[in-house]
Design an enzyme around this catalytic site. Structure first.
Site, short mmCIF file in Angstrom:
data_model
loop_
_atom_site.label_atom_id
_atom_site.label_comp_id
_atom_site.label_asym_id
_atom_site.label_seq_id
_atom_site.Cartn_x
_atom_site.Cartn_y
_atom_site.Cartn_z
N SER A 49 -10.02 -0.40 6.98
CA SER A 49 -9.43 -0.28 5.64
C SER A 49 -8.74 -1.52 5.10
O SER A 49 -8.37 -1.53 3.93
CB SER A 49 -8.43 0.87 5.62
OG SER A 49 -9.11 2.06 5.38
N SER A 84 -9.82 1.85 2.71
CA SER A 84 -8.94 2.56 1.84
C SER A 84 -7.88 1.70 1.15
O SER A 84 -7.26 2.17 0.18
CB SER A 84 -8.20 3.65 2.64
OG SER A 84 -7.36 3.07 3.61
N LYS A 98 0.85 -1.19 0.00
CA LYS A 98 0.00 0.00 0.00
C LYS A 98 0.89 1.24 0.00
O LYS A 98 1.89 1.29 0.71
CB LYS A 98 -0.90 0.00 1.24
CG LYS A 98 -1.92 1.12 1.28
CD LYS A 98 -2.81 0.99 2.54
CE LYS A 98 -3.93 2.02 2.55
NZ LYS A 98 -4.82 1.89 3.72
N1 GLN Z 1 -13.16 4.15 5.98
C1 GLN Z 1 -12.68 4.62 7.24
C2 GLN Z 1 -12.26 6.07 7.09
O1 GLN Z 1 -12.56 6.60 6.10
C3 GLN Z 1 -11.52 3.78 7.70
C4 GLN Z 1 -10.29 4.10 6.98
C5 GLN Z 1 -9.10 3.29 7.42
O2 GLN Z 1 -9.25 2.28 8.09
N2 GLN Z 1 -7.93 3.78 7.06
O3 GLN Z 1 -11.69 6.65 7.94
#
Ligand code: GLN
Length: 493
Positions: free
Chosen positions: A180, A156, A73
């Site tokens: 994410s 994400s 990532k």
């Molecule tokens: N979707 C969640 C957010 O937008 C979690 C994101 C994540 O785990 N990095 O914050």
């Protein structure tokens, strides 16, 4: 091929690291329309493969992930590729990934993969600074879900999940702050593990919300996740929040028989808003454990409803502080125009995307004088209540089984205008992040929607540092359901 297949083919000499890498690069090219990878490290990967082939021929000792191609990532620092967290602010020209920031070091997890002889294939697309649930917040364009190109892969870590689902790589690293890893894993039909907070080093992970962020694997099968986690987990002198305890034996945990388990089903996770297809798929997994001797217990996590608001106060507060370092002076984009204040304003104004700006504003507000007690302190108190819900549940049961996400993958564009709807995509993953416990998402089944087969994920949750339990239970379901070998049409084998 899954992680173990790559490893065995290389170890036994059936396929050279060079051949494996070339196959992988060809697949990356074929899957380019998905936009899952921001960067493919063609030369570096081939050079490393040549070294590995020489090492194997010379009878050198081979690492635990020898010959396994892995995508990283883009939130993780890598010496041999730009690192941008999919943000324009970490590019020099404010536009292109190729002008991205070059970190002077590898993240600890990246270094551990290299030391284990993995082949680092490239950098995976993501939501900017890991803020999002659909990958549509990337500065470099959204990722498409390989099961249905009109849908998002989740986020994400959507690039990591899509690259694994499309069988470009058998394994990838992601990061999980509130879901994410688990949510995109569920939408792409792969396995994703969020380790317990403190299990894996965050050194070299571009910080979003430091009290929540954890790095973990996304893989095509449970065994692969165990293999990767075994390599990346464990104490790191460079991260004081990484606990001084050795990694568990996760690969072995995948092979042992299912012990007599008490499996908890939290009522609040099966309430309104849950899609019927997801409910049915998850109930099948619960039935599976029941028919293999588990005692199924209905449990209550009464503060679940506060998860979303608590998370969005704490995560944005931490993000507003963490992202203050991106100001045009030291990293990436620098828009010089007038005095220092306008340097800050212009660099941040042009460099950050809309969602990141929204969160910086929310977080700054929550931390500001006069509001701190009402918002940030209150959120921390509720966070404790959420953690205590899990503590109580784990006195009754060994494991919790829940949906990973309320719906299968949604369509590109469907939620971009409605941040609250987007935030609700993580209702089942956020509480475990706030509690710091470990969680794993794996395929529970599929549903046919508009002619496409869409994967559905089930989430298993276990207490702090009880990752072995997740692996044993997940591998047992995986063996029975036999879903791990299913790949999206056009991306098979
Ligand atoms: N979707 C969640 C957010 O937008 C979690 C994101 C994540 O785990 N990095 O914050």
């Amino acid at each position: 091929m899954n992680t173990a297949d790559f490893l065995n083919n290389f170890r036994e000499g059936a396929l050279s690291a060079t051949a494996l890498t070339q196959a992988c690069l060809a697949r990356a090219k074929a899957a380019a329309p998905l936009n899952a990878l921001l960067h493919v490290s063609t030369e570096a990967a081939l050079a490393r493969a040549t070294e590995l082939d020489a090492k194997r021929q010379a009878g050198g000792s081979l690492g635990a992930l020898a010959g396994v191609p892995i995508a990283i990532k883009d939130a993780l620092c890598t010496l041999d590729a730009p690192t941008t967290a999919a943000s324009k602010i970490l590019t020099r020209d404010g536009k292109t990934y190729a002008t991205g920031w070059r970190p002077p070091y590898d993240a600890t997890v990246v270094k551990r993969l290299r030391d284990a002889d993995a082949l680092l294939i490239g950098k995976a697309n993501m939501d900017e600074f890991a803020m999002g649930s659909s990958n549509e917040n990337s500065a470099f364009g959204p990722v498409k879900n390989p099961w249905d190109l009109t849908r998002t892969p989740g986020g994400s870590s959507g690039g990591s999940a899509a690259a694994v689902a499309a069988r470009t790589v058998p394994a990838a690293l992601g990061s999980d702050t509130g879901g994410s890893i688990r949510q995109p894993a569920s939408h792409c039909g792969v396995v994703g593990v969020k380790p317990s907070y403190g299990r894996v080093s965050r050194y070299g992970l571009i910080a979003f919300a430091s009290s929540l962020d954890q790095v973990g694997p996304l893989t095509s099968d449970v065994d692969g996740a165990a293999r990767v986690l075994e390599v990346i987990a464990g104490a790191d002198p460079l991260d004081a929040t990484c606990v001084d305890a050795p990694a568990g034996n996760y690969v072995r945990a995948c092979q042992v028989d299912l012990p007599k388990l008490r499996v908890g089903v939290p009522q609040q996770y099966f309430a309104a808003g849950l899609d019927d297809s997801v409910r049915h798929a998850v109930e099948k997994v619960i039935d599976h454990y029941r028919s293999h001797g588990a005692e199924i217990v209905s449990v209550s996590l009464p503060h679940t409803d506060y998860g979303v608001s608590t998370y969005y106060l704490i995560a944005t507060a931490e993000a507003s502080s963490n992202l203050s370092r991106f100001d045009g002076v030291r990293f990436g984009l620098r828009v010089e125009d007038g005095d220092l204040t306008s340097l800050y304003e212009k660099s941040r104004g042009l460099g950050f995307g809309a969602e990141v700006k929204r969160r910086i504003m929310l977080g700054t507000y929550a931390l500001s004088a006069g509001f701190y007690d009402a918002y940030y302190r209150k959120a921390q108190q509720v966070r404790t209540l959420i953690r205590e819900d899990f503590d109580r549940a784990f006195t009754q049961v060994d494991l919790l089984v829940t949906p990973s996400s309320p719906t299968p993958a949604f369509r590109l564009g469907e939620k971009v205008q409605d941040p609250l709807q987007m935030y609700l995509a993580d209702i089942y993953t956020l509480p475990a992040s706030l509690a710091g416990i470990c969680g794993l998402s794996l395929p529970a089944g599929f549903v046919e929607t508009d002619g496409a087969q869409l994967p559905i994920g089930v989430q298993l949750l276990a207490p702090h540092f009880a990752e072995e339990r997740l692996f044993t239970a997940a591998a047992h379901w995986e063996r029975t359901a036999a879903l791990a070998h299913l790949a999206p049409p056009g991306f098979g084998a």
